[in-house]
Design an enzyme around this catalytic site. Sequence first.
Site, PDB file in Angstrom:
ATOM      1  N   ASP A   1      93.349 -27.822 -25.940  1.00  0.00           N
ATOM      2  CA  ASP A   1      92.074 -28.539 -25.865  1.00  0.00           C
ATOM      3  C   ASP A   1      91.281 -28.316 -27.150  1.00  0.00           C
ATOM      4  OD1 ASP A   1      92.649 -29.317 -23.261  1.00  0.00           O
ATOM      5  OD2 ASP A   1      91.572 -27.620 -22.384  1.00  0.00           O
TER       6      ASP A   1
ATOM      7  N   ASP B   1      95.694 -31.991 -25.858  1.00  0.00           N
ATOM      8  CA  ASP B   1      95.348 -32.207 -24.453  1.00  0.00           C
ATOM      9  C   ASP B   1      93.965 -32.859 -24.379  1.00  0.00           C
ATOM     10  OD1 ASP B   1      95.425 -32.240 -21.714  1.00  0.00           O
ATOM     11  OD2 ASP B   1      95.342 -30.080 -21.450  1.00  0.00           O
TER      12      ASP B   1
ATOM     13  N   ASP C   1      87.099 -30.570 -22.146  1.00  0.00           N
ATOM     14  CA  ASP C   1      87.436 -30.343 -20.738  1.00  0.00           C
ATOM     15  C   ASP C   1      86.503 -29.293 -20.155  1.00  0.00           C
ATOM     16  OD1 ASP C   1      89.437 -32.178 -20.989  1.00  0.00           O
ATOM     17  OD2 ASP C   1      91.099 -30.776 -20.635  1.00  0.00           O
TER      18      ASP C   1
ATOM     19  N   ARG D   1      89.882 -40.876 -19.016  1.00  0.00           N
ATOM     20  CA  ARG D   1      89.085 -39.668 -18.772  1.00  0.00           C
ATOM     21  C   ARG D   1      87.794 -39.669 -19.599  1.00  0.00           C
ATOM     22  NH1 ARG D   1      93.625 -34.764 -18.393  1.00  0.00           N
ATOM     23  NH2 ARG D   1      94.914 -35.777 -16.811  1.00  0.00           N
TER      24      ARG D   1
END
Length: 328
Positions: A140, A163, A167, A220
């Site tokens: 991330d 990724d 997040d 997302r």
Amino acid sequence: MSELDVPAAAVSRRRLLGGAAAGAVGVAGAVLLGQGSAQAAFETSPVGYASMNGGTSGGSASTVVTVSSASALQSALSSGTSQTVRINGLISISGMYNVASNKTIIGVGSGSGITGGGFNLSGVRNIIIRNLVFRNANDDSINVQTNTTNVWIDHNDLASGYDGLIDIKRGSDFITVSWNRLHNHDKSMLLGHDDGNASQDLGHLRVTYVHNWFEGTGQRHPRVRFANPVHVLNNYYSNIGSYGVCSTMNAGVFVERNYFENVGSPTITQTGDSDPGNLKVLNNYKVNSGTEQVRNGASVAAIPYSYTPQANNTVKATVTAGAGTGKI
């Protein structure tokens, strides 16, 4: 016509005549989002959820360290000292660097930041991350987890990670993600990492997403589990590959006055193996975009702070002018 639908300049005049400064945060965490681009892009303290729960002030402004190497950066981020960490240049790192509580991390100029790795915020509090470039993370770019609270992620430029770009998971709470530019990436922002983590996540994961620019990203923006309410306000979505906002696992997401351009699925209420979530929409502006999915909007809790949103048709110009680095 209500104040929520008046043009941005009129809201700005009305608020200023009432004595509030442009971009200010009131005692109840009020979000003043009606200003024109030159004013609205320069909040000096967070709006939305990060202004609650005691507020998010970051590290000490009187204790400042400037770093230009990976070793110096890692040492400064992990220090127990409340401090401001200035990153000078694009520093190549490997893996995830842990960030301790009470830190302001800010880039010098418009091209400073990190490449090759990311920041890990785990079990910490009171973090500000601003004006940084994030590139080519091997995991991330920014990972917020394990009951981390009061985080402001603002005016960054994030792309080409492995990724997630930003997040947020594992019971983290009271976070604002604002004025970031995300591009050249698929899975942008996850909120809640796993369908089986209800015991830790329910009642938490409260995040405000405001004035972000999602440019050609895949999905997302965010993808939400359990959290209620999540506020997705005045963001600009352009040329999105899969979907804009997704609510799953009985989450409650309020998608308000965003600007969707070339987005086939602006909002969806189920993806993968997750159970559906709740989602309500209000006055989003759509150009060459599909129909929004909504579900059980009455189950989306009320936003707990006061705010004045920007008129939806002005969001594109404001966000493209103000999002990213070099604007604060």
